[in-house]
Design an enzyme around this catalytic site. Structure first.
Site, PDB file in Angstrom:
ATOM      1  N   ASP A  14       0.796  -1.227  -0.048  1.00  8.65           N
ATOM      2  CA  ASP A  14      -0.068   0.074   0.011  1.00  8.65           C
ATOM      3  C   ASP A  14       0.740   1.246   0.210  1.00  8.65           C
ATOM      4  OD1 ASP A  14      -2.168  -1.591   0.303  1.00  8.65           O
ATOM      5  OD2 ASP A  14      -1.843  -1.795   2.323  1.00  8.65           O
ATOM      6  N   LYS A  17       1.856   2.250  -5.234  1.00  9.48           N
ATOM      7  CA  LYS A  17       2.749   1.534  -6.511  1.00  9.48           C
ATOM      8  C   LYS A  17       1.928   1.908  -7.612  1.00  9.48           C
ATOM      9  CE  LYS A  17       2.683  -2.465  -4.676  1.00  9.48           C
ATOM     10  NZ  LYS A  17       2.435  -2.046  -3.025  1.00  9.48           N
ATOM     11  N   GLY A  41      -4.111  -4.326  -4.475  1.00 11.53           N
ATOM     12  CA  GLY A  41      -5.235  -3.392  -4.664  1.00 11.53           C
ATOM     13  C   GLY A  41      -4.425  -1.969  -5.043  1.00 11.53           C
ATOM     14  N   HIS A  42      -4.562  -1.678  -6.283  1.00 12.45           N
ATOM     15  CA  HIS A  42      -4.243  -0.405  -6.680  1.00 12.45           C
ATOM     16  C   HIS A  42      -5.363   0.655  -6.873  1.00 12.45           C
ATOM     17  CE1 HIS A  42      -0.411  -2.655  -7.957  1.00 12.45           C
ATOM     18  NE2 HIS A  42      -0.391  -2.384  -6.851  1.00 12.45           N
ATOM     19  N   GLN A 226       2.082  -6.048  -3.098  1.00 11.25           N
ATOM     20  CA  GLN A 226       2.308  -6.128  -1.751  1.00 11.25           C
ATOM     21  C   GLN A 226       3.311  -5.448  -1.232  1.00 11.25           C
ATOM     22  OE1 GLN A 226       1.460  -9.730  -2.964  1.00 11.25           O
ATOM     23  NE2 GLN A 226      -0.583  -8.810  -2.728  1.00 11.25           N
TER      24      GLN A 226
HETATM   25  P1  IMP Z   1      -2.900 -12.933   1.937  1.00 11.03           P
HETATM   26  O1  IMP Z   1      -1.806 -12.285   0.690  1.00 11.03           O
HETATM   27  O2  IMP Z   1      -4.173 -12.517   1.674  1.00 11.03           O
HETATM   28  O3  IMP Z   1      -2.397 -14.279   2.177  1.00 11.03           O
HETATM   29  O4  IMP Z   1      -2.414 -11.934   3.221  1.00 11.03           O
HETATM   30  C1  IMP Z   1      -1.301 -12.154   3.966  1.00 11.03           C
HETATM   31  C2  IMP Z   1      -0.916 -10.788   4.572  1.00 11.03           C
HETATM   32  O5  IMP Z   1      -0.539 -10.115   3.564  1.00 11.03           O
HETATM   33  C3  IMP Z   1      -1.964 -10.473   5.447  1.00 11.03           C
HETATM   34  O6  IMP Z   1      -1.212  -9.448   6.292  1.00 11.03           O
HETATM   35  C4  IMP Z   1      -2.503  -9.291   4.316  1.00 11.03           C
HETATM   36  O7  IMP Z   1      -3.181  -8.023   5.105  1.00 11.03           O
HETATM   37  C5  IMP Z   1      -1.262  -8.845   3.474  1.00 11.03           C
HETATM   38  N1  IMP Z   1      -1.678  -8.291   2.135  1.00 11.03           N
HETATM   39  C6  IMP Z   1      -2.059  -9.032   1.112  1.00 11.03           C
HETATM   40  N2  IMP Z   1      -1.963  -8.294   0.346  1.00 11.03           N
HETATM   41  C7  IMP Z   1      -1.685  -7.106   0.597  1.00 11.03           C
HETATM   42  C8  IMP Z   1      -1.521  -5.810  -0.279  1.00 11.03           C
HETATM   43  O8  IMP Z   1      -1.863  -5.535  -1.244  1.00 11.03           O
HETATM   44  N3  IMP Z   1      -1.394  -4.699   0.666  1.00 11.03           N
HETATM   45  C9  IMP Z   1      -0.962  -5.040   1.878  1.00 11.03           C
HETATM   46  N4  IMP Z   1      -1.148  -6.017   2.508  1.00 11.03           N
HETATM   47  C10 IMP Z   1      -1.295  -7.253   1.864  1.00 11.03           C
END
Ligand code: IMP
Length: 431
Positions: A14, A17, A41-42, A226
């Site tokens: 977040d 990007k 999520g962008h 991420q």
């Molecule tokens: P998962 O990727 O859904 O398995 O989540 C694993 C961890 O990554 C959790 O702490 C999520 O909140 C975090 N996470 C996954 N995608 C994002 C993102 O795009 N931005 C921030 N945190 C993320």
């Protein structure tokens, strides 16, 4: 001149990007996702219009730019279709601009059920996942039983693979997790065939296409999802995502060799945020944290969850710079610090009475780290919002940026001063 650049998050995701990729895409021929899935999520703001992308690369809105989903991405066909439909409804020619690797593993509804069941079983130890089934889909990939996009081309084999996979997962859900969800082979199969009709024309050998663009001297942006501290190996395990989020993943996740990369831009928020559980030494639980959350609109694009907020952390950033070979930083959301009297920056951690300069790999050690801060003055009364020139930034804001550069020995090439694509101070052209 740089041709092939990686843009990735240097913190916990977040970092903004999407906006930077979108803005740099004006000069690119292709934009590529190489890891993650629709957990990313962008949010893009163009002429006041908001577009939220989860799976499709941020370049999709640009004429003459190809978007690629590389093999390292796990693809939910449901999420992909709904995102495509939204874009098509707005007149974006998705079929002409998007190509997907046949080697992408598919995220199935059963993966979402497994993700939910696991999180529930973990109770207060939960990871805090996005519950999109990303982890279970990657597990199937590594276990060599995943259904991949290319399988959609051979319906007979697909049905058999699906049967084996669902038998296993239905058993786990029922017998181990004791949950009701069960997934029917025929129903899932028919859903996949339905999605196949729209997806199959976009399937391609992404690695070959990217290398063809490279050989012609084109410009490619690899768009990370991420952030570095959520990397499965280098992040705050187990409170991480299930893919490698670092620059090296471009090679494995898109089939584009590391020596072809010219630059790695670390997108770095001027403060920090984190969603989900895990260590976070600079977290703020006070009115400053509230200021960052509200002014920075720190709510998840995918889940709507309120993000945790904190001061900038140079210890975590030091690690990110080194493992990604970050060549320069783009400092985002500097305007969110408008109005704060003083700014703290974490320059080291203290662990068991000793100063450490790198984040520990063990989350249990990491949570015991306390931040060592240096305090800088804010630019209260002045604003960086919408500034486009370095010299128009308040002196204290320039000092803040200079402090980061000096402490980390890296240059800040772009400073983002608002959510719009055009709201930036470009110190140096990264392409
Ligand atoms: P998962 O990727 O859904 O398995 O989540 C694993 C961890 O990554 C959790 O702490 C999520 O909140 C975090 N996470 C996954 N995608 C994002 C993102 O795009 N931005 C921030 N945190 C993320």
């Amino acid at each position: 001149m740089n041709h092939n650049i990686v843009i990735l998050g240097s913190q916990w995701g977040d970092e903004g990007k999407g906006k930077i990729v979108d803005f740099l895409t004006d000069k690119a021929n292709a934009v590529v996702r190489f890891q993650g899935g629709h957990n990313a999520g962008h949010t893009l703001v163009i002429n006041g219009e908001v577009t939220k992308l989860r799976l499709i690369p941020s370049g999709i809105l640009h004429d003459g730019v190809m978007s690629f989903i590389g093999n390292g991405v796990v693809v939910s066909l449901e999420a992909l279709s709904s995102e495509m439909n939204e874009l098509l409804a707005r007149g974006v020619p998705v079929f002409d601009r998007l190509r997907i690797s046949e080697a992408c593993p598919i995220v199935l509804p059963v993966h979402v059920a497994l993700d939910n069941a696991r999180e529930a079983a973990l109770g207060d130890q939960k990871i805090g996942t996005t519950k999109r089934g990303i982890g279970p889909a990657y597990e199937d990939k590594v276990a060599r039983r995943a259904i991949r996009i290319g399988d959609l081309r051979a319906p007979q084999n697909l049905k058999q693979k699906l049967k084996t996979l669902l038998n296993l997962h239905n058993f786990t859900l029922k017998e181990y997790y004791k949950v009701e969800d069960q997934f029917d082979v025929e129903e899932t199969y028919q859903q996949l065939l339905e999605y196949a009709k729209t997806i199959l024309p976009m399937i391609n050998d992404v690695s070959a296409e990217l290398n063809a663009i490279r050989k012609k001297g084109g410009k490619i942006i690899f768009e990370g999802a991420q952030g570095t501290l959520l990397d499965i190996d280098h992040g705050t395990y187990p409170y991480v995502t299930s893919s490698n989020t670092i620059s090296g993943t471009v090679a494995s996740g898109a089939g584009f060799g590391p020596c072809y990369l010219d630059a790695v831009i670390g997108i770095t928020k001027a403060y920090t945020t984190r969603v989900g559980s895990g260590a976070y030494p600079t977290e703020l639980d006070d009115e400053v944290g509230e200021h960052l959350g509200v002014k920075g609109c720190e709510f998840g694009t995918v889940t709507g969850r309120k993000r945790r907020t904190g001061w900038l952390d140079l210890v975590a950033l030091r690690r990110a710079i080194e493992i990604n070979s970050i060549t320069s930083i783009c400092l985002t959301k500097l305007d969110v610090l408008d109005g704060l009297k003083e700014l703290k920056v974490c320059v080291a951690y203290e662990l068991d009475g000793e100063q450490v300069e790198y984040p520990p790999y063990d989350n249990a050690d990491y949570v015991r780290c306390t931040p060592v801060y240096e305090v800088l003055s804010g630019w209260e009364g002045e604003s960086v919002f919408d500034k486009r020139k370095w010299n128009d930034l308040p002196a204290a804001a320039r000092s803040y940026v200079g402090f980061v550069e000096k402490k980390l020995g890296i240059s800040v090439d772009i400073v983002s001063t608002g959510p719009e694509r055009s709201q930036n101070v470009i110190v140096k052209d990264v392409f």
